[in-house]
Scaffold this active site. Sequence first.
Site, mmCIF file in Angstrom:
data_model
loop_
_atom_site.group_PDB
_atom_site.id
_atom_site.type_symbol
_atom_site.label_atom_id
_atom_site.label_comp_id
_atom_site.label_asym_id
_atom_site.label_seq_id
_atom_site.Cartn_x
_atom_site.Cartn_y
_atom_site.Cartn_z
ATOM 1 N N CYS A 42 0.826 -1.215 0.000
ATOM 2 C CA CYS A 42 0.000 0.000 0.000
ATOM 3 C C CYS A 42 0.857 1.260 0.000
ATOM 4 C CB CYS A 42 -0.935 -0.009 1.209
ATOM 5 S SG CYS A 42 -1.898 1.505 1.316
ATOM 6 N N CYS A 47 -1.450 1.770 -3.024
ATOM 7 C CA CYS A 47 -2.434 2.855 -2.790
ATOM 8 C C CYS A 47 -1.815 4.250 -2.749
ATOM 9 C CB CYS A 47 -3.155 2.645 -1.461
ATOM 10 S SG CYS A 47 -3.429 0.948 -1.003
ATOM 11 N N LYS A 50 0.048 5.403 -6.012
ATOM 12 C CA LYS A 50 -1.034 5.431 -7.022
ATOM 13 C C LYS A 50 -1.906 6.667 -6.850
ATOM 14 C CE LYS A 50 -4.845 4.221 -6.040
ATOM 15 N NZ LYS A 50 -5.431 2.909 -5.894
ATOM 16 N N TYR A 177 -9.249 -3.329 -10.761
ATOM 17 C CA TYR A 177 -8.947 -2.055 -10.124
ATOM 18 C C TYR A 177 -7.677 -1.436 -10.726
ATOM 19 C CZ TYR A 177 -11.452 -2.870 -5.533
ATOM 20 O OH TYR A 177 -12.326 -3.067 -4.517
ATOM 21 N N ILE A 178 -6.609 -2.258 -10.737
ATOM 22 C CA ILE A 178 -5.291 -1.697 -11.033
ATOM 23 C C ILE A 178 -5.221 -1.268 -12.500
ATOM 24 C CG2 ILE A 178 -2.813 -2.207 -11.132
ATOM 25 C CD1 ILE A 178 -3.180 -3.948 -8.649
ATOM 26 N N GLU A 181 -7.499 1.860 -13.004
ATOM 27 C CA GLU A 181 -6.963 3.060 -12.372
ATOM 28 C C GLU A 181 -5.767 3.603 -13.157
ATOM 29 O OE1 GLU A 181 -8.264 2.333 -7.724
ATOM 30 O OE2 GLU A 181 -6.200 1.938 -8.263
ATOM 31 N N ASP A 302 -3.472 -9.621 2.556
ATOM 32 C CA ASP A 302 -3.580 -10.202 1.217
ATOM 33 C C ASP A 302 -3.074 -11.639 1.137
ATOM 34 O OD1 ASP A 302 -4.445 -7.691 0.550
ATOM 35 O OD2 ASP A 302 -2.950 -7.337 -1.020
ATOM 36 N N HIS A 434 -27.235 21.605 -0.183
ATOM 37 C CA HIS A 434 -27.428 22.188 -1.510
ATOM 38 C C HIS A 434 -26.488 23.363 -1.744
ATOM 39 C CE1 HIS A 434 -29.666 23.034 -5.125
ATOM 40 N NE2 HIS A 434 -29.713 24.306 -4.787
ATOM 41 N N GLU A 439 -26.315 15.469 -2.815
ATOM 42 C CA GLU A 439 -27.666 15.680 -2.295
ATOM 43 C C GLU A 439 -28.667 14.757 -2.991
ATOM 44 O OE1 GLU A 439 -29.744 19.440 -3.320
ATOM 45 O OE2 GLU A 439 -27.971 19.922 -4.486
HETATM 46 P P1 NDP Z 1 -8.132 -8.001 -10.125
HETATM 47 O O1 NDP Z 1 -8.220 -9.443 -9.741
HETATM 48 O O2 NDP Z 1 -9.099 -7.033 -9.626
HETATM 49 O O3 NDP Z 1 -8.133 -7.896 -11.719
HETATM 50 C C1 NDP Z 1 -7.350 -8.713 -12.528
HETATM 51 C C2 NDP Z 1 -7.773 -8.454 -13.964
HETATM 52 O O4 NDP Z 1 -6.925 -9.159 -14.841
HETATM 53 C C3 NDP Z 1 -9.195 -8.939 -14.227
HETATM 54 O O5 NDP Z 1 -9.790 -8.029 -15.102
HETATM 55 C C4 NDP Z 1 -8.973 -10.285 -14.889
HETATM 56 O O6 NDP Z 1 -9.990 -10.659 -15.760
HETATM 57 C C5 NDP Z 1 -7.705 -10.025 -15.658
HETATM 58 N N1 NDP Z 1 -6.918 -11.226 -15.903
HETATM 59 C C6 NDP Z 1 -6.592 -12.192 -15.019
HETATM 60 N N2 NDP Z 1 -5.840 -13.142 -15.625
HETATM 61 C C7 NDP Z 1 -5.705 -12.766 -16.916
HETATM 62 C C8 NDP Z 1 -5.062 -13.333 -18.032
HETATM 63 N N3 NDP Z 1 -4.405 -14.479 -17.960
HETATM 64 N N4 NDP Z 1 -5.133 -12.668 -19.210
HETATM 65 C C9 NDP Z 1 -5.805 -11.500 -19.305
HETATM 66 N N5 NDP Z 1 -6.440 -10.919 -18.263
HETATM 67 C C10 NDP Z 1 -6.387 -11.545 -17.085
HETATM 68 O O7 NDP Z 1 -6.639 -7.628 -9.783
HETATM 69 P P2 NDP Z 1 -5.879 -6.266 -9.675
HETATM 70 O O8 NDP Z 1 -4.479 -6.673 -9.886
HETATM 71 O O9 NDP Z 1 -6.470 -5.206 -10.527
HETATM 72 O O10 NDP Z 1 -6.124 -5.834 -8.157
HETATM 73 C C11 NDP Z 1 -5.825 -6.771 -7.110
HETATM 74 C C12 NDP Z 1 -6.552 -6.394 -5.857
HETATM 75 O O11 NDP Z 1 -5.923 -5.267 -5.289
HETATM 76 C C13 NDP Z 1 -8.003 -5.965 -6.046
HETATM 77 O O12 NDP Z 1 -8.873 -7.058 -6.070
HETATM 78 C C14 NDP Z 1 -8.223 -5.082 -4.882
HETATM 79 O O13 NDP Z 1 -8.649 -5.860 -3.796
HETATM 80 C C15 NDP Z 1 -6.864 -4.497 -4.608
HETATM 81 N N6 NDP Z 1 -6.789 -3.097 -5.064
HETATM 82 C C16 NDP Z 1 -7.605 -2.155 -4.516
HETATM 83 C C17 NDP Z 1 -7.573 -0.858 -4.942
HETATM 84 C C18 NDP Z 1 -8.490 0.139 -4.335
HETATM 85 O O14 NDP Z 1 -9.040 -0.118 -3.290
HETATM 86 N N7 NDP Z 1 -8.717 1.292 -4.984
HETATM 87 C C19 NDP Z 1 -6.651 -0.429 -5.996
HETATM 88 C C20 NDP Z 1 -5.854 -1.486 -6.515
HETATM 89 C C21 NDP Z 1 -5.927 -2.763 -6.057
HETATM 90 P P3 NDP Z 1 -11.333 -11.382 -15.291
HETATM 91 O O15 NDP Z 1 -12.216 -10.301 -14.743
HETATM 92 O O16 NDP Z 1 -11.882 -11.962 -16.549
HETATM 93 O O17 NDP Z 1 -10.953 -12.399 -14.295
#
Ligand code: NDP
Length: 451
Positions: A42, A47, A50, A177-178, A181, A302, A434, A439
């Site tokens: 983080c 976080c 980012k 998310y990542i 973002e 995690d 307001h 609101e």
């Molecule tokens: P996520 O699991 O959220 O997303 C992974 C993405 O990669 C999904 O869209 C997934 O697709 C895709 N994917 C997985 N495997 C493959 C592959 N082999 N080929 C192509 N695409 C693939 O992981 P992140 O890394 O984005 O984030 C990890 C965690 O970190 C989040 O779940 C969250 O808990 C935390 N986080 C929180 C944030 C916040 O609070 N603002 C910011 C960043 C991270 P599919 O949907 O089809 O599985």
Amino acid sequence: MAFDYDLFVIGGGSGGVRAARVAAQEGAKVALAEEERYGGTCVIRGCVPKKLMVFASEYGDMVDDAQAYGWDIKPGAFDWDVFRGKLYAELDRLENVYRGILKNNGVDTYDQRAKIADAHTVELTDGTRKTAKHILLAMGGRPVKPGIPGDELGITSNDIFHLEKLPESILIVGGGYIASEFAGILNGLGVNVTQYYRGAQILRGFDDEARGLVSDEMCQKGINLHLGTNIVRMEKEGDKIRVVATNGDENLFDQVMFATGRVPNADDMGLEEVGVELGRKGQVVVDDYSQTAVPSIYAVGDVTDRVNLTPVAIREGMAFVETVFKGNPTKPDHELIPTAIFTQPEMGTVGLSEEDAREQEPIEVYATSFKPMQQSFAGRSERVLMKLVVSQKTRKVLGCHIVAPGAGEMIQLAGIAVKMGATKEDFDRTVAVHPTMSEEIVTMKSPTRTG
Ligand code: NDP
């Protein structure tokens, strides 16, 4: 048996440091081992940097908006070196804060990797062994690449903060998310961003209407988003990367970033050898009290792959200390966790999506989408969304979804009401502030849909 410590924590991220500090404040003799930088994902590569990049990326549009409001100012260029220098200094400062917290609370620190030797013993890289009555696993997770030909040419979120220069073009792979973002961040910083997501819509699992609006607005802002698309292979071509996609497209990018998920840092730790169970994703399996199959070993954050969010890891760490050091068995509460996705526009959410709520019981949906005053005056066409999902039977607000500038700030407060079990009528009884965007959350009179 006399142990060296009451508690040995492995991992100096948010969960581990909080547990170490609070246990030490309870009088426990505590040690913590961290092989990289204190602060963990983080603070060092997640976080915090980012969010600072989100802030940096939003100033470009602000200059345009200020002009629309009558300011005589000229757009300039973003200087990555200036930002990165300040970012590094800030991360150094924060790492020192984390080290200071441990030092000031009398926690012994070991700047090396620790592995489990037996139920009460850890072994450090230099061969030293330390015994402890309790061991807390808080090693976090790390990004993974998808294992396609040439993926060693791409980077992950760990590397993005260390680029020597910003690329002119980047392909971001993933729709979570990542990925989403960083698509917004880099687009805002002037990089030509393409995003491939293999599924039908980004941000799978979140409310469909909310993620649909985020996706539309991201495209409006110039992100070249390809849904139902993945990489087949990539190869080096001069100083660029040639990417072959599943839809047959072949394109050259300066950089490719994989945001294709994260895995727990539980491998090669000696865990299964001592009886700690690992799950299908390699996560440490724990019970409701964060205890593993080995009674003296607990795990938070995690590495357990429950809800992978910093504030949740912190709560799990505190619940562990309550349970083990305060004689007050406490389960971390994983219900109704508000969260924000710092896409542009931002999305804040708590509770059930419309789709999940509809599976559960009859609902009413209250939703409004409109152009907010500040952006509309500046000539922008961006829309925001305010949405409540309400139980027909109990009248409770089951879910609240906001897509808007500042949605993260708003959902923190709406989250209190939803966590308290507020009904739609409680929202209605609250007088509007307001003129604000939020609101609308207390002025939506008739349901948009029921079912
Ligand atoms: P996520 O699991 O959220 O997303 C992974 C993405 O990669 C999904 O869209 C997934 O697709 C895709 N994917 C997985 N495997 C493959 C592959 N082999 N080929 C192509 N695409 C693939 O992981 P992140 O890394 O984005 O984030 C990890 C965690 O970190 C989040 O779940 C969250 O808990 C935390 N986080 C929180 C944030 C916040 O609070 N603002 C910011 C960043 C991270 P599919 O949907 O089809 O599985």
